[in-house]
Design a protein around this motif. Sequence first.
Motif, PDB file in Angstrom:
ATOM      1  N   LYS A 170      47.144  30.807 110.221  1.00 30.08           N
ATOM      2  CA  LYS A 170      47.767  32.022 110.527  1.00 30.08           C
ATOM      3  C   LYS A 170      47.911  32.094 112.306  1.00 30.08           C
ATOM      4  O   LYS A 170      49.099  32.456 112.897  1.00 30.08           O
ATOM      5  N   GLN A 171      47.021  31.266 112.905  1.00 33.89           N
ATOM      6  CA  GLN A 171      47.157  31.194 114.530  1.00 33.89           C
ATOM      7  C   GLN A 171      48.208  30.478 114.857  1.00 33.89           C
ATOM      8  O   GLN A 171      48.954  30.530 115.884  1.00 33.89           O
ATOM      9  N   ALA A 172      48.648  29.399 113.844  1.00 34.51           N
ATOM     10  CA  ALA A 172      49.832  28.735 113.971  1.00 34.51           C
ATOM     11  C   ALA A 172      51.228  29.224 113.810  1.00 34.51           C
ATOM     12  O   ALA A 172      52.238  28.635 114.245  1.00 34.51           O
ATOM     13  N   GLY A 173      51.126  30.425 113.136  1.00 41.30           N
ATOM     14  CA  GLY A 173      52.338  31.394 112.855  1.00 41.30           C
ATOM     15  C   GLY A 173      52.443  31.538 111.179  1.00 41.30           C
ATOM     16  O   GLY A 173      53.463  32.230 111.011  1.00 41.30           O
ATOM     17  N   TYR A 174      51.680  31.262 110.453  1.00 41.66           N
ATOM     18  CA  TYR A 174      51.812  31.396 108.903  1.00 41.66           C
ATOM     19  C   TYR A 174      51.579  32.700 108.927  1.00 41.66           C
ATOM     20  O   TYR A 174      50.335  33.175 109.083  1.00 41.66           O
ATOM     21  N   THR A 175      52.229  33.432 108.129  1.00 42.03           N
ATOM     22  CA  THR A 175      52.115  34.962 107.760  1.00 42.03           C
ATOM     23  C   THR A 175      52.111  35.330 106.441  1.00 42.03           C
ATOM     24  O   THR A 175      51.263  36.389 106.010  1.00 42.03           O
ATOM     25  N   TYR A 176      52.996  34.650 105.723  1.00 43.05           N
ATOM     26  CA  TYR A 176      53.269  35.071 104.203  1.00 43.05           C
ATOM     27  C   TYR A 176      52.530  34.557 103.098  1.00 43.05           C
ATOM     28  O   TYR A 176      52.263  33.237 103.348  1.00 43.05           O
ATOM     29  N   ILE A 177      51.721  35.104 102.263  1.00 36.33           N
ATOM     30  CA  ILE A 177      51.128  34.849 101.096  1.00 36.33           C
ATOM     31  C   ILE A 177      52.068  35.233  99.972  1.00 36.33           C
ATOM     32  O   ILE A 177      51.978  36.350  99.562  1.00 36.33           O
ATOM     33  N   ASN A 178      52.542  34.381  99.289  1.00 30.65           N
ATOM     34  CA  ASN A 178      53.553  34.526  98.365  1.00 30.65           C
ATOM     35  C   ASN A 178      53.007  34.285  96.760  1.00 30.65           C
ATOM     36  O   ASN A 178      52.877  33.226  96.681  1.00 30.65           O
ATOM     37  N   ILE A 179      52.894  34.903  96.252  1.00 28.04           N
ATOM     38  CA  ILE A 179      52.564  34.883  94.617  1.00 28.04           C
ATOM     39  C   ILE A 179      53.754  34.343  94.088  1.00 28.04           C
ATOM     40  O   ILE A 179      54.733  35.401  93.671  1.00 28.04           O
ATOM     41  N   ASP A 180      54.030  33.536  93.438  1.00 28.80           N
ATOM     42  CA  ASP A 180      55.040  33.176  92.722  1.00 28.80           C
ATOM     43  C   ASP A 180      55.022  33.373  91.362  1.00 28.80           C
ATOM     44  O   ASP A 180      54.516  34.529  90.820  1.00 28.80           O
ATOM     45  N   ASP A 181      55.730  32.779  90.150  1.00 31.62           N
ATOM     46  CA  ASP A 181      56.003  33.307  88.747  1.00 31.62           C
ATOM     47  C   ASP A 181      54.636  33.438  88.276  1.00 31.62           C
ATOM     48  O   ASP A 181      53.424  33.115  88.692  1.00 31.62           O
ATOM     49  N   ALA A 209      46.160  47.173  96.070  1.00 31.23           N
ATOM     50  CA  ALA A 209      44.936  46.791  96.743  1.00 31.23           C
ATOM     51  C   ALA A 209      44.935  45.258  97.347  1.00 31.23           C
ATOM     52  O   ALA A 209      44.505  45.360  98.390  1.00 31.23           O
ATOM     53  N   LEU A 210      45.657  44.700  96.723  1.00 28.35           N
ATOM     54  CA  LEU A 210      45.956  43.330  97.178  1.00 28.35           C
ATOM     55  C   LEU A 210      46.620  43.025  98.461  1.00 28.35           C
ATOM     56  O   LEU A 210      46.424  42.376  99.408  1.00 28.35           O
ATOM     57  N   ALA A 211      47.917  43.667  98.315  1.00 28.45           N
ATOM     58  CA  ALA A 211      48.544  44.088  99.645  1.00 28.45           C
ATOM     59  C   ALA A 211      47.590  44.609 100.691  1.00 28.45           C
ATOM     60  O   ALA A 211      48.048  44.068 102.033  1.00 28.45           O
ATOM     61  N   ASP A 212      46.958  45.648 100.673  1.00 26.77           N
ATOM     62  CA  ASP A 212      45.908  46.170 101.641  1.00 26.77           C
ATOM     63  C   ASP A 212      45.043  45.143 102.100  1.00 26.77           C
ATOM     64  O   ASP A 212      44.872  45.085 103.260  1.00 26.77           O
ATOM     65  N   TYR A 213      44.647  44.317 101.229  1.00 28.57           N
ATOM     66  CA  TYR A 213      43.588  43.191 101.745  1.00 28.57           C
ATOM     67  C   TYR A 213      44.401  42.323 102.797  1.00 28.57           C
ATOM     68  O   TYR A 213      43.737  41.846 103.557  1.00 28.57           O
ATOM     69  N   LEU A 214      45.619  41.820 102.413  1.00 25.14           N
ATOM     70  CA  LEU A 214      46.158  40.863 103.022  1.00 25.14           C
ATOM     71  C   LEU A 214      46.701  41.437 104.585  1.00 25.14           C
ATOM     72  O   LEU A 214      46.624  41.028 105.484  1.00 25.14           O
ATOM     73  N   HIS A 215      47.050  42.631 104.276  1.00 17.12           N
ATOM     74  CA  HIS A 215      47.778  43.550 105.516  1.00 17.12           C
ATOM     75  C   HIS A 215      46.349  43.914 106.421  1.00 17.12           C
ATOM     76  O   HIS A 215      46.513  43.684 107.685  1.00 17.12           O
ATOM     77  N   GLY A 216      45.213  43.947 106.039  1.00 16.07           N
ATOM     78  CA  GLY A 216      44.207  44.096 106.797  1.00 16.07           C
ATOM     79  C   GLY A 216      43.686  42.911 107.494  1.00 16.07           C
ATOM     80  O   GLY A 216      43.027  42.962 108.532  1.00 16.07           O
ATOM     81  N   LYS A 217      44.242  41.820 107.181  1.00 18.14           N
ATOM     82  CA  LYS A 217      43.841  40.536 107.847  1.00 18.14           C
ATOM     83  C   LYS A 217      45.016  40.190 108.733  1.00 18.14           C
ATOM     84  O   LYS A 217      45.120  38.944 109.124  1.00 18.14           O
ATOM     85  N   GLY A 218      46.120  41.075 108.757  1.00 17.05           N
ATOM     86  CA  GLY A 218      47.212  40.660 109.626  1.00 17.05           C
ATOM     87  C   GLY A 218      48.304  39.741 109.044  1.00 17.05           C
ATOM     88  O   GLY A 218      49.191  38.952 109.595  1.00 17.05           O
ATOM     89  N   LEU A 219      48.158  39.563 107.604  1.00 15.69           N
ATOM     90  CA  LEU A 219      49.187  38.985 106.808  1.00 15.69           C
ATOM     91  C   LEU A 219      50.011  39.638 105.688  1.00 15.69           C
ATOM     92  O   LEU A 219      49.778  40.894 105.915  1.00 15.69           O
ATOM     93  N   LYS A 220      51.005  39.170 105.279  1.00 17.97           N
ATOM     94  CA  LYS A 220      51.783  39.821 104.311  1.00 17.97           C
ATOM     95  C   LYS A 220      52.016  39.074 102.911  1.00 17.97           C
ATOM     96  O   LYS A 220      51.548  38.167 102.805  1.00 17.97           O
ATOM     97  N   LEU A 221      52.487  40.347 102.364  1.00 18.78           N
ATOM     98  CA  LEU A 221      52.362  39.720 100.605  1.00 18.78           C
ATOM     99  C   LEU A 221      53.916  39.651 100.430  1.00 18.78           C
ATOM    100  O   LEU A 221      54.724  40.372 100.612  1.00 18.78           O
TER     101      LEU A 221
END
Length: 409
Positions: free
Chosen positions: A70-81, A106-118
Amino acid sequence: MKLIFLLMITFFTGSVGFGQGNNYVQNYKKFDGLALTPPMGWNSWNRFACNVDEKLIKETADAMLSSGMKQAGYTYINIDDCWHGERDSLGFIHPDLKRFPSGMKALADYLHGKGLKLGLYSDAGSQTCGGRPGSRGYEFQDALTYASWGVDYLKYDWCNTEGLKAEGAYKTITAALRKAGRPMILSICEWGTDKPWVWGPAVGHLWRTSGDIFNCFDCVEDHGSWKSWGVMQILDKQDGLRKYAGPGHWNDPDMLEIGNGKLTAGEDRAHFAMWAMLAAPLIAGNDLRNMNQETREILTNKQIISINQDSLGIQGFRYSKLDGFEIWFKPLNKGKWAVSFLNRSARVKKIDFNWRSEDVKDEIFQKELSASILYKIKNAWTDKSMGTTKNSLKTEVPPHDVLTLILEE
């Protein structure tokens, strides 16, 4: 009197028709202001395929923070098929509650709470590639659902799309996302079949330029009716496409295979460096929970990432190739340049590159690496100085590896 009555009917029916027409006008333009640099994140498919669940996604999010990703710039956690459950009686999609018992909100809220995106995955056809419910005929319902869950990124695939035309199908999902009102990145996963680089910039933020990547440096996996491509094969497929890419609209050569065990460290470096030179989305596809130090250092290398995330957003170009050895250049902001010496061969390649005698011009974007300017040279991998362009560059590159430099006045 009859004439006045007829005119009044004509006026009111015309007004109603005109009003209805306005009500049904769709906005086929993507959300502006997103993906101004290539998106960075992680996707579940390359490593886990259909084996996705809530526990994996939460642990991956935690690992993205603890590993420095995340510190390096990775933001999105993408759930595929394969996250999909069934549609309800009204046609609204629900997640597979055995895999995602808390639900996607709830999963989106968990990620957003960590500064990440779903990010989520769907398909323009009746079924996804994995046989789950596709979005065909349910585009506006699905977009409303994703917006209500807090989704930030949609990868939209192209399986089971009998009779559909790609541009129209992707315009439909774009209109649906706009109507739902939540800004989302749209990743067009049409495999390059219908030249999405031509129509994609207005509709989506990135578009696949080829079929699926295969965890191999230089080979092809033949499935009979379709093929998967090695890293070098996909690199070759980017030829001629750079003029279509830029801030907010990117060529996508598919997700990264770095850290998935079949590529050597040198091949992983070459893979990462060339995706950076291509200004490609950097979507990791490994198990972030179990990375070794070597993989972590490649994926979080600040200088290589800076090449990828440069604000000019210009895709690099191949300057020369000979006997499995290629030289690539990429213009950067503030007059800087990135240079990659790529060794695709099985033998060590020696470099003797005279900066003063080479005429490096980017004809498409009107950039020039001037031989009259003295540039400082930095090794992007080690962040160490390698002198200046006053003298020829004399070194060597191991087989299936890369040397990447940054030139600065």
